[in-house]
Design a protein around this motif. Structure first.
Motif, PDB file in Angstrom:
ATOM      1  N   THR A 271       0.894  -1.172  -0.025  1.00 12.71           N
ATOM      2  CA  THR A 271       0.020  -0.014  -0.307  1.00 12.71           C
ATOM      3  C   THR A 271       0.627   1.345  -0.156  1.00 12.71           C
ATOM      4  N   VAL A 272       2.237   1.045   0.030  1.00 16.68           N
ATOM      5  CA  VAL A 272       3.098   2.196   0.033  1.00 16.68           C
ATOM      6  C   VAL A 272       4.117   2.073  -1.093  1.00 16.68           C
ATOM      7  N   PRO A 273       4.833   3.030  -1.656  1.00 17.89           N
ATOM      8  CA  PRO A 273       5.728   2.651  -2.650  1.00 17.89           C
ATOM      9  C   PRO A 273       6.798   1.934  -2.123  1.00 17.89           C
ATOM     10  N   ALA A 274       7.282   0.983  -3.129  1.00 12.58           N
ATOM     11  CA  ALA A 274       8.478   0.023  -3.102  1.00 12.58           C
ATOM     12  C   ALA A 274       9.500   0.837  -3.546  1.00 12.58           C
ATOM     13  N   VAL A 275      10.637   0.449  -2.824  1.00  3.14           N
ATOM     14  CA  VAL A 275      12.136   1.155  -3.388  1.00  3.14           C
ATOM     15  C   VAL A 275      12.839  -0.205  -3.391  1.00  3.14           C
ATOM     16  N   TYR A 276      13.606  -0.268  -4.396  1.00  2.00           N
ATOM     17  CA  TYR A 276      14.620  -1.402  -4.741  1.00  2.00           C
ATOM     18  C   TYR A 276      15.755  -1.021  -5.532  1.00  2.00           C
ATOM     19  N   HIS A 277      16.916  -1.457  -5.142  1.00  2.00           N
ATOM     20  CA  HIS A 277      18.176  -1.237  -5.969  1.00  2.00           C
ATOM     21  C   HIS A 277      18.638  -2.393  -6.945  1.00  2.00           C
ATOM     22  N   VAL A 278      18.741  -2.087  -8.285  1.00  2.00           N
ATOM     23  CA  VAL A 278      19.054  -2.979  -9.139  1.00  2.00           C
ATOM     24  C   VAL A 278      20.486  -2.823  -9.689  1.00  2.00           C
ATOM     25  N   VAL A 279      21.297  -4.029  -9.646  1.00  5.27           N
ATOM     26  CA  VAL A 279      22.604  -3.958  -9.986  1.00  5.27           C
ATOM     27  C   VAL A 279      22.738  -5.042 -11.353  1.00  5.27           C
ATOM     28  N   ASN A 280      23.066  -4.390 -11.884  1.00  5.34           N
ATOM     29  CA  ASN A 280      23.154  -5.269 -13.604  1.00  5.34           C
ATOM     30  C   ASN A 280      24.743  -4.980 -13.725  1.00  5.34           C
ATOM     31  N   TRP A 281      25.389  -6.400 -14.350  1.00  2.56           N
ATOM     32  CA  TRP A 281      26.950  -6.144 -14.726  1.00  2.56           C
ATOM     33  C   TRP A 281      26.802  -7.012 -15.918  1.00  2.56           C
ATOM     34  N   GLN A 282      27.619  -6.602 -16.737  1.00  2.00           N
ATOM     35  CA  GLN A 282      28.162  -7.271 -18.219  1.00  2.00           C
ATOM     36  C   GLN A 282      29.624  -7.394 -18.551  1.00  2.00           C
ATOM     37  N   SER A 283      30.044  -8.613 -18.777  1.00  2.00           N
ATOM     38  CA  SER A 283      31.212  -9.072 -18.952  1.00  2.00           C
ATOM     39  C   SER A 283      31.398  -9.326 -20.269  1.00  2.00           C
ATOM     40  N   THR A 284      32.755  -9.925 -20.634  1.00  3.19           N
ATOM     41  CA  THR A 284      33.203 -10.396 -22.014  1.00  3.19           C
ATOM     42  C   THR A 284      31.998 -11.631 -22.209  1.00  3.19           C
ATOM     43  N   GLU A 285      31.802 -12.501 -21.477  1.00  7.91           N
ATOM     44  CA  GLU A 285      31.069 -13.477 -21.380  1.00  7.91           C
ATOM     45  C   GLU A 285      29.888 -13.130 -21.772  1.00  7.91           C
ATOM     46  N   THR A 286      29.277 -12.230 -21.376  1.00 12.19           N
ATOM     47  CA  THR A 286      27.739 -11.688 -21.292  1.00 12.19           C
ATOM     48  C   THR A 286      27.541 -11.272 -22.920  1.00 12.19           C
ATOM     49  N   LYS A 287      28.798 -10.886 -23.336  1.00  8.43           N
ATOM     50  CA  LYS A 287      28.643 -10.161 -24.886  1.00  8.43           C
ATOM     51  C   LYS A 287      28.451 -11.327 -25.875  1.00  8.43           C
ATOM     52  N   LEU A 288      29.562 -12.538 -25.298  1.00  4.91           N
ATOM     53  CA  LEU A 288      29.532 -13.595 -26.167  1.00  4.91           C
ATOM     54  C   LEU A 288      28.269 -14.514 -26.111  1.00  4.91           C
ATOM     55  N   LEU A 289      27.602 -14.472 -25.136  1.00  5.81           N
ATOM     56  CA  LEU A 289      26.154 -15.093 -25.105  1.00  5.81           C
ATOM     57  C   LEU A 289      25.067 -14.318 -25.892  1.00  5.81           C
ATOM     58  N   ALA A 290      25.131 -13.134 -25.733  1.00  9.70           N
ATOM     59  CA  ALA A 290      24.168 -12.164 -26.522  1.00  9.70           C
ATOM     60  C   ALA A 290      24.518 -12.411 -28.051  1.00  9.70           C
ATOM     61  N   LYS A 291      25.738 -12.528 -28.399  1.00  6.32           N
ATOM     62  CA  LYS A 291      25.953 -12.761 -29.753  1.00  6.32           C
ATOM     63  C   LYS A 291      25.606 -14.054 -30.263  1.00  6.32           C
ATOM     64  N   GLN A 292      25.711 -15.105 -29.410  1.00  2.60           N
ATOM     65  CA  GLN A 292      25.417 -16.544 -29.773  1.00  2.60           C
ATOM     66  C   GLN A 292      23.857 -16.654 -29.924  1.00  2.60           C
ATOM     67  N   GLN A 293      23.175 -15.962 -28.993  1.00  4.10           N
ATOM     68  CA  GLN A 293      21.675 -15.975 -29.234  1.00  4.10           C
ATOM     69  C   GLN A 293      21.127 -15.290 -30.294  1.00  4.10           C
ATOM     70  N   SER A 294      21.831 -14.191 -30.762  1.00  2.00           N
ATOM     71  CA  SER A 294      21.508 -13.445 -31.989  1.00  2.00           C
ATOM     72  C   SER A 294      21.703 -14.062 -33.001  1.00  2.00           C
ATOM     73  N   SER A 295      22.743 -14.941 -33.031  1.00  2.00           N
ATOM     74  CA  SER A 295      23.168 -15.792 -34.264  1.00  2.00           C
ATOM     75  C   SER A 295      22.057 -17.000 -34.316  1.00  2.00           C
ATOM     76  N   SER A 296      21.827 -17.558 -33.424  1.00  2.00           N
ATOM     77  CA  SER A 296      20.692 -18.667 -33.379  1.00  2.00           C
ATOM     78  C   SER A 296      19.533 -18.225 -33.527  1.00  2.00           C
ATOM     79  N   SER A 297      18.950 -17.033 -33.290  1.00  2.00           N
ATOM     80  CA  SER A 297      17.625 -16.677 -33.496  1.00  2.00           C
ATOM     81  C   SER A 297      17.460 -16.232 -35.040  1.00  2.00           C
TER      82      SER A 297
END
Length: 160
Positions: free
Chosen positions: A129-155
């Protein structure tokens, strides 16, 4: 005796050096040890609450570290259930939320932590019933970019 060829080579070398310094100086600087005062953060209003971008950029060990704080109004969803390659932590600071994580909906309150692994379907809704406040921490590494590229290629059907 300096030939026209020597002058041309020297000129090209100087130009390439200047260009490389230009690119180096325009690169995003690494995030180093820093302190961020809540009272000095820019607040951006959204349709569902407000948003504070704390940091976003490369560090010595990550291609990108991103931290933002969301204030979500009662009854609102942060976004539709979705997936992304990067992993993230969500730390509930205030309020009561329902999260979709690993196919299950869970009710969480202050101090609770959610880890969204790569490509896991997730969502968050303020069920309090009140505003919710939350912190979001995201990170990207070389592996993240490789996974994204692989998924993009397969899709796209590209098997290169």
């Amino acid at each position: 005796m300096i030939s026209r060829r020597d002058i041309s080579v020297a000129f090209i070398s100087v130009c390439l050096t200047c260009i490389s310094f230009s690119f180096a100086s325009s690169a995003v600087p690494l995030i180093s040890a820093s302190v961020y005062d809540w009272n000095n953060m820019d607040v951006k209003k959204t349709d569902v609450g407000e948003y504070r971008q704390v940091i976003k950029g490369p560090t010595a060990t990550l291609d990108e570290l991103e931290l933002h704080v969301t204030t979500l109004l009662p009854g609102q969803n942060s976004h539709a259930p979705h997936r992304h390659v990067n992993e993230e932590l969500v730390i509930i600071r205030e309020g009561t939320v329902e999260v979709l994580s690993n196919g299950e909906r869970k009710k969480l309150g202050p101090g609770s932590v959610v880890f969204n692994s790569t490509n896991s379907l997730h969502a968050l809704r303020n069920i309090g019933t009140v505003p919710a406040v939350y912190h979001v921490v995201n990170w990207q590494s070389t592996e993240t970019k490789l996974l994204a590229k692989q998924q993009s290629s397969s899709s796209t059907g590209d098997n290169k």
